[in-house]
Enzyme design. Structure first.
Site, mmCIF file in Angstrom:
data_model
loop_
_atom_site.group_PDB
_atom_site.id
_atom_site.type_symbol
_atom_site.label_atom_id
_atom_site.label_comp_id
_atom_site.label_asym_id
_atom_site.label_seq_id
_atom_site.Cartn_x
_atom_site.Cartn_y
_atom_site.Cartn_z
ATOM 1 N N TYR A 90 -6.948 -8.051 4.692
ATOM 2 C CA TYR A 90 -8.370 -8.448 4.733
ATOM 3 C C TYR A 90 -8.581 -9.962 4.681
ATOM 4 C CZ TYR A 90 -9.106 -3.513 3.401
ATOM 5 O OH TYR A 90 -9.090 -2.150 3.341
ATOM 6 N N GLU A 126 -15.056 1.419 -0.692
ATOM 7 C CA GLU A 126 -15.153 -0.013 -0.949
ATOM 8 C C GLU A 126 -16.517 -0.593 -0.575
ATOM 9 O OE1 GLU A 126 -11.340 -1.745 -0.682
ATOM 10 O OE2 GLU A 126 -12.153 -3.638 0.020
ATOM 11 N N TYR A 168 -13.775 -6.505 4.964
ATOM 12 C CA TYR A 168 -13.625 -5.082 5.311
ATOM 13 C C TYR A 168 -14.828 -4.270 4.844
ATOM 14 C CZ TYR A 168 -11.754 -0.326 4.587
ATOM 15 O OH TYR A 168 -11.573 1.034 4.553
ATOM 16 N N LYS A 232 4.840 -4.225 -9.651
ATOM 17 C CA LYS A 232 3.984 -5.404 -9.833
ATOM 18 C C LYS A 232 2.552 -4.998 -10.108
ATOM 19 C CE LYS A 232 6.893 -8.490 -7.279
ATOM 20 N NZ LYS A 232 7.138 -9.268 -6.090
HETATM 21 C C1 UGA Z 1 -8.007 0.107 -0.242
HETATM 22 C C2 UGA Z 1 -9.043 -0.100 0.855
HETATM 23 O O1 UGA Z 1 -9.550 -1.365 0.864
HETATM 24 C C3 UGA Z 1 -10.134 0.914 0.727
HETATM 25 O O2 UGA Z 1 -11.063 0.830 1.702
HETATM 26 C C4 UGA Z 1 -9.576 2.263 0.847
HETATM 27 O O3 UGA Z 1 -10.611 3.194 0.774
HETATM 28 C C5 UGA Z 1 -8.637 2.439 -0.284
HETATM 29 O O4 UGA Z 1 -7.602 1.455 -0.231
HETATM 30 C C6 UGA Z 1 -8.078 3.809 -0.225
HETATM 31 O O5 UGA Z 1 -6.870 3.992 -0.180
HETATM 32 O O6 UGA Z 1 -8.911 4.729 -0.179
HETATM 33 P P1 UGA Z 1 -7.702 -0.498 -2.800
HETATM 34 O O7 UGA Z 1 -7.931 0.692 -3.663
HETATM 35 O O8 UGA Z 1 -8.036 -1.815 -3.413
HETATM 36 O O9 UGA Z 1 -8.544 -0.292 -1.466
HETATM 37 O O10 UGA Z 1 -6.181 -0.543 -2.294
HETATM 38 P P2 UGA Z 1 -4.750 -0.607 -2.991
HETATM 39 O O11 UGA Z 1 -3.932 -1.542 -2.168
HETATM 40 O O12 UGA Z 1 -4.221 0.767 -3.119
HETATM 41 O O13 UGA Z 1 -4.969 -1.297 -4.414
HETATM 42 C C7 UGA Z 1 -5.402 -0.613 -5.552
HETATM 43 C C8 UGA Z 1 -5.246 -1.513 -6.752
HETATM 44 O O14 UGA Z 1 -3.862 -1.688 -7.036
HETATM 45 C C9 UGA Z 1 -5.825 -2.919 -6.628
HETATM 46 O O15 UGA Z 1 -6.389 -3.283 -7.855
HETATM 47 C C10 UGA Z 1 -4.606 -3.789 -6.346
HETATM 48 O O16 UGA Z 1 -4.777 -5.123 -6.733
HETATM 49 C C11 UGA Z 1 -3.551 -3.077 -7.167
HETATM 50 N N1 UGA Z 1 -2.119 -3.240 -6.760
HETATM 51 C C12 UGA Z 1 -1.733 -3.011 -5.494
HETATM 52 C C13 UGA Z 1 -1.189 -3.570 -7.738
HETATM 53 O O17 UGA Z 1 -1.526 -3.801 -8.923
HETATM 54 N N2 UGA Z 1 0.134 -3.639 -7.390
HETATM 55 C C14 UGA Z 1 0.563 -3.409 -6.116
HETATM 56 O O18 UGA Z 1 1.804 -3.496 -5.872
HETATM 57 C C15 UGA Z 1 -0.401 -3.086 -5.141
#
Ligand code: UGA
Length: 361
Positions: A90, A126, A168, A232
């Site tokens: 993004y 989101e 996004y 992480k």
């Molecule tokens: C993403 C998309 O932006 C959404 O639109 C989508 O709907 C959503 O995934 C989904 O799978 O439904 P997000 O939940 O932020 O949103 O995506 P992730 O990459 O899965 O992150 C979730 C959380 O984990 C975030 O707080 C991120 O910072 C954290 N994270 C991610 C970690 O702490 N460690 C990692 O290795 C990866």
């Protein structure tokens, strides 16, 4: 496909080879009463289905307007899934993100309006952005609005333009408004779905094995577990998500198809409010369950490592702090409720990953 009275209902699935698309395709083709016309740039997750006589597949981009229009014209329903939906992209490729989440699906929506087809448009949880109480003093009103995110009541709260993480969510929000407007002005029949972190087999990829870059959290943690590396936690892993099992999510899409009258003109949160966890809690649960599913790792000590968002994703990353769906609309109008608890959701998903990538080191 010439339609006869006995013909199955034809569903056009745009993005049929992605994570959600591949599960949806499997379910649709298992039922004799559906035929599918699909478009996707990729084929890997559906190569075993391309020979099915009720599936017509075009290995193409939905930007190919004449091809996409051809498929829409021959379908009864259009399910629009194609999107870039990975937060690592993004704030690195925001132009591509906005085009893929607004311009291209908007072209699809216009075609559906022109040809009078029912559009089921995938959006995102989101669009809600951050909770109100995450940045204002926690008033009773804000706290109440934050309890659950309601399709019809909750305001959308995004960060400033320079925080490009929101490119996004903003594109998806404009898409929702454009689809709604096409319904209002041109009679487009539509349903909008807001998914809340669906997980399951075939979600994302393992970097260096079948993809490159940073996938979503589930695949990041699976990579760490399989390669015996630290997990992480971005900014300490304090933010929360609800994790929804993909089979429950596909049940919801099938319920939309079978409840057409009630589903048209509505927006549905699809998620499992009972499956909420902080990301740190997710990591701890995944380590414990991985050790049970994969005894070879039972004695390994997995470390949890806090990293800054800027170091992990680059400048311009902000996060949703919490998103719990109100699912009353889905329960009432679709007669749908999620059934898989967090423990089973993780077990089924991780088991599939171990089977697919178990030899990965
Ligand atoms: C993403 C998309 O932006 C959404 O639109 C989508 O709907 C959503 O995934 C989904 O799978 O439904 P997000 O939940 O932020 O949103 O995506 P992730 O990459 O899965 O992150 C979730 C959380 O984990 C975030 O707080 C991120 O910072 C954290 N994270 C991610 C970690 O702490 N460690 C990692 O290795 C990866």
């Amino acid at each position: 496909m010439t339609k006869t009275p006995e013909s199955p209902q034809t569903i056009c699935v745009l993005g049929c080879a992605g994570f959600i698309g591949s599960h949806l395709l499997t379910r649709l083709l298992a039922q004799e009463n559906f035929a599918v016309i699909g478009i996707d740039r990729e084929t890997g997750k559906i190569s075993h289905l391309t020979q099915n006589p009720r599936f017509k597949f075009f290995n193409d981009d939905i930007q190919n307007q004449s091809q996409t229009e051809w498929c829409i014209q021959r379908s009864d329903v259009v399910i629009s899934l194609s999107a870039i939906c990975n937060p690592a992209i993004y704030n690195k490729k925001p132009v591509q993100v906005i085009e893929s989440n607004f311009l291209h699906p908007y072209m699809v929506a216009q075609l559906c309006a022109r040809h009078k087809k029912w559009l089921i448009q995938f959006s995102t949880s989101e669009v809600y952005g951050k909770t109100i109480s995450s940045f204002v003093n926690k008033s009773a009103d804000a706290a109440e609005l934050d309890q659950v995110l309601s399709e019809d009541k909750t305001p959308f709260v995004l960060g400033p333009v320079a925080a490009q993480r929101w490119s996004y969510a903003c594109a998806k929000q404009l898409l929702e408004r454009a689809v709604y407007a096409l319904g209002f002005e041109q009679g487009l029949a539509f349903t909008i779905v807001r998914p809340f972190n669906f997980i399951g087999a075939r979600m994302d990829y393992i970097p260096g094995v079948d993809g490159e870059g940073v996938p979503r959290v589930l695949a990041c943690f699976m990579e760490a577990l399989l390669k015996r590396r630290p997990l992480k936690l971005v900014d300490g892993g304090v933010n929360r998500r609800v994790f929804t099992y993909i089979d429950d999510a596909i049940d919801a899409i099938m319920a939309i198809l079978t409840h057409a009258g009630a589903a048209k003109g509505r927006i549905f949160n699809i998620g499992n409010p009972a499956n909420e966890a902080t990301i740190a809690d997710l990591a701890v649960r995944m380590i414990a369950q991985f050790k049970q599913l994969n005894p070879a790792s039972a004695t390994h000590h997995y470390a949890l490592e806090t990293v800054s968002a800027a170091a992990f994703y680059g400048e311009g990353y902000e996060d949703s702090d919490r998103r719990v769906p109100d699912i009353l609309n889905a329960q009432k109008f679709l007669e749908w409720s999620p059934r898989t608890n967090l423990h089973d959701t993780l077990r089924l998903t991780m088991d599939a990953y171990i089977k697919q990538y178990g030899s990965t080191k």
